[in-house]
Design a protein around this motif. Sequence first.
Motif, PDB file in Angstrom:
ATOM      1  N   ALA A   1      56.449  41.545  34.840  1.00 52.31           N
ATOM      2  CA  ALA A   1      56.065  41.619  33.389  1.00 52.31           C
ATOM      3  C   ALA A   1      55.026  42.733  33.176  1.00 52.31           C
ATOM      4  CB  ALA A   1      55.763  40.299  32.802  1.00 52.31           C
ATOM      5  N   LYS A   2      53.994  42.595  34.346  1.00 51.02           N
ATOM      6  CA  LYS A   2      52.724  43.544  34.014  1.00 51.02           C
ATOM      7  C   LYS A   2      53.264  44.791  34.216  1.00 51.02           C
ATOM      8  CE  LYS A   2      48.316  44.183  35.878  1.00 51.02           C
ATOM      9  NZ  LYS A   2      47.796  44.770  34.639  1.00 51.02           N
TER      10      LYS A   2
ATOM     11  N   HIS B   1      47.358  46.906  44.947  1.00 50.69           N
ATOM     12  CA  HIS B   1      48.336  46.500  43.796  1.00 50.69           C
ATOM     13  C   HIS B   1      49.475  47.818  43.678  1.00 50.69           C
ATOM     14  CE1 HIS B   1      45.460  48.385  40.813  1.00 50.69           C
ATOM     15  NE2 HIS B   1      46.705  48.544  40.434  1.00 50.69           N
TER      16      HIS B   1
ATOM     17  N   ARG C   1      54.914  46.304  31.210  1.00 46.84           N
ATOM     18  CA  ARG C   1      53.674  46.697  30.185  1.00 46.84           C
ATOM     19  C   ARG C   1      53.011  47.822  30.619  1.00 46.84           C
ATOM     20  NH1 ARG C   1      48.213  44.369  29.344  1.00 46.84           N
ATOM     21  NH2 ARG C   1      48.165  45.286  31.599  1.00 46.84           N
TER      22      ARG C   1
ATOM     23  N   ARG D   1      41.557  49.507  45.821  1.00 47.43           N
ATOM     24  CA  ARG D   1      42.386  49.297  44.435  1.00 47.43           C
ATOM     25  C   ARG D   1      43.758  49.566  44.590  1.00 47.43           C
ATOM     26  NH1 ARG D   1      39.050  52.580  40.060  1.00 47.43           N
ATOM     27  NH2 ARG D   1      36.857  52.006  40.817  1.00 47.43           N
TER      28      ARG D   1
ATOM     29  N   GLN E   1      35.973  54.858  36.885  1.00 53.27           N
ATOM     30  CA  GLN E   1      36.409  53.920  35.461  1.00 53.27           C
ATOM     31  C   GLN E   1      37.721  53.727  35.175  1.00 53.27           C
ATOM     32  OE1 GLN E   1      34.282  56.743  32.776  1.00 53.27           O
ATOM     33  NE2 GLN E   1      32.362  55.636  33.017  1.00 53.27           N
ATOM     34  N   LEU E   2      38.627  53.974  36.095  1.00 56.11           N
ATOM     35  CA  LEU E   2      39.979  53.704  35.993  1.00 56.11           C
ATOM     36  C   LEU E   2      40.858  54.603  35.176  1.00 56.11           C
ATOM     37  CD1 LEU E   2      38.535  50.800  36.420  1.00 56.11           C
ATOM     38  CD2 LEU E   2      40.837  49.866  36.737  1.00 56.11           C
TER      39      LEU E   2
ATOM     40  N   HIS F   1      34.106  47.863  37.944  1.00 49.01           N
ATOM     41  CA  HIS F   1      34.035  48.801  39.030  1.00 49.01           C
ATOM     42  C   HIS F   1      33.128  49.505  39.139  1.00 49.01           C
ATOM     43  CE1 HIS F   1      37.994  47.803  40.724  1.00 49.01           C
ATOM     44  NE2 HIS F   1      38.347  47.862  39.427  1.00 49.01           N
TER      45      HIS F   1
ATOM     46  N   ILE G   1      54.166  39.774  37.669  1.00 46.70           N
ATOM     47  CA  ILE G   1      53.969  40.930  38.242  1.00 46.70           C
ATOM     48  C   ILE G   1      55.066  41.920  37.720  1.00 46.70           C
ATOM     49  CG2 ILE G   1      54.288  42.187  40.221  1.00 46.70           C
ATOM     50  CD1 ILE G   1      53.098  39.872  41.894  1.00 46.70           C
TER      51      ILE G   1
ATOM     52  N   LEU H   1      44.321  39.926  39.027  1.00 40.23           N
ATOM     53  CA  LEU H   1      44.668  40.438  37.809  1.00 40.23           C
ATOM     54  C   LEU H   1      45.328  41.708  37.738  1.00 40.23           C
ATOM     55  CD1 LEU H   1      41.174  39.689  35.749  1.00 40.23           C
ATOM     56  CD2 LEU H   1      43.503  38.963  35.267  1.00 40.23           C
ATOM     57  N   MET H   2      45.037  42.596  38.759  1.00 39.91           N
ATOM     58  CA  MET H   2      45.753  43.725  38.668  1.00 39.91           C
ATOM     59  C   MET H   2      47.006  43.736  39.189  1.00 39.91           C
ATOM     60  SD  MET H   2      43.591  45.756  37.219  1.00 39.91           S
ATOM     61  CE  MET H   2      44.124  47.270  37.639  1.00 39.91           C
ATOM     62  N   GLU H   3      47.223  42.869  40.219  1.00 49.65           N
ATOM     63  CA  GLU H   3      48.547  42.753  40.402  1.00 49.65           C
ATOM     64  C   GLU H   3      49.439  41.867  39.564  1.00 49.65           C
ATOM     65  OE1 GLU H   3      47.410  41.730  45.129  1.00 49.65           O
ATOM     66  OE2 GLU H   3      48.816  40.159  43.985  1.00 49.65           O
ATOM     67  N   GLY H   4      48.877  41.176  38.688  1.00 53.49           N
ATOM     68  CA  GLY H   4      49.670  40.425  37.814  1.00 53.49           C
ATOM     69  C   GLY H   4      49.864  38.923  38.277  1.00 53.49           C
ATOM     70  N   SER H   5      49.451  38.607  39.507  1.00 47.69           N
ATOM     71  CA  SER H   5      49.436  37.243  39.860  1.00 47.69           C
ATOM     72  C   SER H   5      48.524  36.243  39.049  1.00 47.69           C
ATOM     73  CB  SER H   5      49.184  36.954  41.291  1.00 47.69           C
ATOM     74  OG  SER H   5      49.220  38.256  41.958  1.00 47.69           O
ATOM     75  N   TYR H   6      48.731  35.930  37.772  1.00 48.75           N
ATOM     76  CA  TYR H   6      47.839  35.273  36.938  1.00 48.75           C
ATOM     77  C   TYR H   6      47.728  33.742  37.454  1.00 48.75           C
ATOM     78  CZ  TYR H   6      48.398  39.375  34.177  1.00 48.75           C
ATOM     79  OH  TYR H   6      48.370  40.595  33.399  1.00 48.75           O
ATOM     80  N   ASN H   7      48.966  33.503  38.048  1.00 49.20           N
ATOM     81  CA  ASN H   7      48.788  32.069  38.505  1.00 49.20           C
ATOM     82  C   ASN H   7      47.649  31.920  39.407  1.00 49.20           C
ATOM     83  OD1 ASN H   7      50.591  30.106  37.925  1.00 49.20           O
ATOM     84  ND2 ASN H   7      52.383  30.650  39.159  1.00 49.20           N
ATOM     85  N   LYS H   8      47.357  32.836  40.409  1.00 50.26           N
ATOM     86  CA  LYS H   8      46.373  32.474  41.378  1.00 50.26           C
ATOM     87  C   LYS H   8      44.977  32.552  40.529  1.00 50.26           C
ATOM     88  CE  LYS H   8      48.704  34.829  45.182  1.00 50.26           C
ATOM     89  NZ  LYS H   8      48.888  36.169  45.495  1.00 50.26           N
TER      90      LYS H   8
ATOM     91  N   GLN I   1      41.562  41.557  41.822  1.00 50.25           N
ATOM     92  CA  GLN I   1      42.723  41.767  42.475  1.00 50.25           C
ATOM     93  C   GLN I   1      44.105  41.347  42.110  1.00 50.25           C
ATOM     94  OE1 GLN I   1      42.527  41.733  46.713  1.00 50.25           O
ATOM     95  NE2 GLN I   1      41.509  43.678  46.868  1.00 50.25           N
TER      96      GLN I   1
ATOM     97  N   GLU J   1      46.487  39.025  28.453  1.00 57.38           N
ATOM     98  CA  GLU J   1      47.177  39.796  29.101  1.00 57.38           C
ATOM     99  C   GLU J   1      48.512  39.363  29.402  1.00 57.38           C
ATOM    100  OE1 GLU J   1      46.272  42.353  32.057  1.00 57.38           O
ATOM    101  OE2 GLU J   1      45.110  42.800  29.953  1.00 57.38           O
ATOM    102  N   ILE J   2      48.605  38.195  29.525  1.00 51.89           N
ATOM    103  CA  ILE J   2      50.079  37.732  29.561  1.00 51.89           C
ATOM    104  C   ILE J   2      50.894  37.849  28.347  1.00 51.89           C
ATOM    105  CG2 ILE J   2      51.681  35.692  29.880  1.00 51.89           C
ATOM    106  CD1 ILE J   2      49.388  34.500  31.588  1.00 51.89           C
TER     107      ILE J   2
ATOM    108  N   CYS K   1      51.881  41.621  28.019  1.00 51.53           N
ATOM    109  CA  CYS K   1      52.976  41.795  29.065  1.00 51.53           C
ATOM    110  C   CYS K   1      54.114  41.249  28.423  1.00 51.53           C
ATOM    111  CB  CYS K   1      52.764  41.216  30.354  1.00 51.53           C
ATOM    112  SG  CYS K   1      51.364  41.936  31.370  1.00 51.53           S
TER     113      CYS K   1
ATOM    114  N   ILE L   1      37.035  46.270  32.706  1.00 50.42           N
ATOM    115  CA  ILE L   1      37.486  46.539  34.223  1.00 50.42           C
ATOM    116  C   ILE L   1      36.652  47.760  34.754  1.00 50.42           C
ATOM    117  CG2 ILE L   1      39.323  46.889  35.881  1.00 50.42           C
ATOM    118  CD1 ILE L   1      39.687  44.516  34.709  1.00 50.42           C
ATOM    119  N   SER L   2      36.834  48.594  33.727  1.00 51.77           N
ATOM    120  CA  SER L   2      35.761  50.020  34.285  1.00 51.77           C
ATOM    121  C   SER L   2      34.327  49.773  34.716  1.00 51.77           C
ATOM    122  CB  SER L   2      36.086  51.136  33.369  1.00 51.77           C
ATOM    123  OG  SER L   2      35.186  51.070  32.504  1.00 51.77           O
TER     124      SER L   2
ATOM    125  N   ASP M   1      54.615  34.137  40.199  1.00 52.07           N
ATOM    126  CA  ASP M   1      53.978  35.191  40.487  1.00 52.07           C
ATOM    127  C   ASP M   1      54.818  36.567  40.288  1.00 52.07           C
ATOM    128  OD1 ASP M   1      51.331  34.309  40.852  1.00 52.07           O
ATOM    129  OD2 ASP M   1      51.747  34.273  42.874  1.00 52.07           O
TER     130      ASP M   1
END
Lengths: 267, 534
Positions: free
Chosen positions: B412-413, B373, B416, B370, B271-272, A127, B410, A154-161, A152, A188-189, A192, A123-124, B406
């Motif tokens: 779960a993430k 989220h 983590r 960024r 780089q986050l 960006h 979210i 991925l960052m939110e966690g909406s893996y479904n999308k 986005q 990732e999942i 988590c 990810i870094s 979703d």
Amino acid sequence: MTTGPLKEAFALYDQLKKEFTSPKADIAKCGQYLAKLKIYLTELSFLLPGERAASAEELLLAREVLETGAQWSIRAKDIPSFERYIFQLKTYYNDYNATLPPSARMYPLLGLNLLRLLAQNNISEFHTELELIDPDLLNDNVYIRHPIQIEQCLMEGSYNKVWHSRANVPAEEYAFFVDILVGTIRDEIASCSEKAYDSLPLPDAATLLYFKSEAEVVAFANERGWKINQKDKKVYFRETDLDATDIPADQVIHQTLEYARELERIV
Amino acid sequence: MVEKAPSKPKAGDSKDASAASSEPVPMEIVKTPEELKAESDAQLLADIKQNIHFLDRAVATLEGRFTTRALRATASIRKRLNPDILAQALNVHFTEETPRKQSLLEKIGKTSSAMDVDAPAPESGKEAKTFLPEHDIYLSYLVLLYLHDQKQNDKGMSLAKELVQAVQTINRRTLDQLAGRIYFYYARFYELADKLTEARPVLLAAQRTATLRHDDDTQATILNLLLRSYLHFNLYEQADKLVSKAAFPEDASNNQMARHMYYLGRIKAMQLDYTVSHRHLLQAIRKGPTSPASAGFQQAVNKLAIIVQLLMGEIPDRAVFRQPILRKSLLPYLQITQAVRVGDLAKFQETLGQHAATFRADKTYTLILRLRHNVIKTGVRMISLAYSRISLKDICLKLQLDSEEDAEHIVAKSIRDGVIDASIDHERGFMKSRETKDLYSTAEPQAAFNQRIAFCLNLHNESVRALRFPREAGTKDLENAAERLEEERKLAKEIVDGDLEDDDMGEECPRLVGPNILLLEADFWISGEQQNGI
């Protein structure tokens, strides 16, 4: 003036283009062409700029070859080779952008590269690359927007999308990376889930991790070292917490000695 | 150190330290403007002379702090410079007719012969000492400043080129601080001409030379210039590689340190690595100058710091936005912060659209993107704090998410990522917040305590090292003092092989510091070994 090697290189590139764009392209043959072309290019001040500045014609040819090479790498499913082509192309996109006409394949390839970084969960760097792209294009260019939206989600966690984004990729090459991405998402999942759940029933774990059968879940669980209780059909993630009561003796001794020494110096 | 920042990372460096107060203002007699001008001119010439004198002393005693003083005083001189004065100063102090003098006079639009007449005769007669390269570079530096402030970029650039060549050929440690300044304006002129990439090879080469010569000032300045040049073109990858390969000198001046910290903060934010980034930015804010003259720098750092803090999931202090110099420029950031704080996605998007141009100019746009989220995460956190148990469906409704799946992912993430401390019960479909543990039963307080002790001890050690002892303290054995000082200086010089003279604390009192440094170093090695042993 078109000189000898340049002429030959052009001829060879035409052959490559014909082969590559034909419906039944021979991947191996294209690879050979590319290898030969690269040798020609080295003679034409391609890697090391020599005494004379490279002409726009040469630069253009080099860029075309590299772009085809990058696309070829995707078809050949050769990611390291794709990476190399992209790195070489970046010079042409960034440093020669004043002298060369913009390439139609630039944004699809940059988008692909972004997707590659996502698929590798880098990810870094993603960006860092993003910073080099004109901010106006981030929302307007379909090739760039796709990886950004995925990121986005991925960052939110909406893996479904992300999972559903496979259906609407902007170019066929994108599907290749999106497929790899699924593996990344699954990891990732999984990481988590380890934290969020104490236990999960096997069928539920399968849906969460996008597996089709329970057998796959079992294999995956073994890979990650999860415990499976076959009786109640559940995956257990957590060991009972034992490590919390440990007294960090070593650390405390070290710190105390450090204080003593420092204090001695002050007094 | 109150030395003013050579310039700010953002635009607006034409305004300088308001140091005009040093000009004498006659109260009783009302003088004509001509008289006033003559007086201030004389004062200015005297100031320049004083600085030249400082440089002489710096060369004679090999002590960098005299150069520092001269450069510090330059800030007030800079505002008052005009071609006439410069020409006079050049005529007075250039005891020899060199090509440089001709070129300098040309640059400010004066000819050598015409000005010889105007030059005050008694002064030039008195100055019979040797002409040092430091004088040459310093006077050229003044001309350079003048050209910069007058926005005569072409002339400035050619002069800067000349000077860079000059400082590269002259290898004198007493020139180091001046060289740093010269490089700074060299890069600045190239940047103004939008040719920053062309200056890069020269700077890279100079950086290597400076490192080899242990020229801390130049090293720090050039490293920052290179970073600035990379970041100007968003080349974060190259910047990051440069930082990882080139060490920033520890003894660099505070201003350079602050800028360096700011650049590091920016790279890390990209780089986050927000925690590290925030630490760097905090240091930049603390070390950076706080005078109104450096408002540009403070604004830039604070903008970035706010965004990074938000990205870490923290809400910046309201007081930050109230500071008079920052208030206006931070307004868009305040609105973003408010949107994140309440977890209102719609308001966030609205603010983002409204101030998009500002954020792009500040180069914070992608960082703010960024934040999206984080708005959601804040929402999750609020819920987890308010409810000890809540169904996933309710979370979905509260956060306006598309589906329950979703929501589950979210949450779960968030668990983590450590945003909330909770667990999910999948079968019954709810999130259960874990009860807050007693923090004092963990090793956490000890760690925090240790961190503070370490900080205090470090502060003490640094202060000891930076101690400066006035010469007058040793009046009792005055004869011996001078001798011993000389002896010690030789000793220190031998020990560190010329390293000490540009070492910020070494130069001040070799008598005390020489052995002390060795002691500290020894301790350092011992502790290092012990750590390795464990």
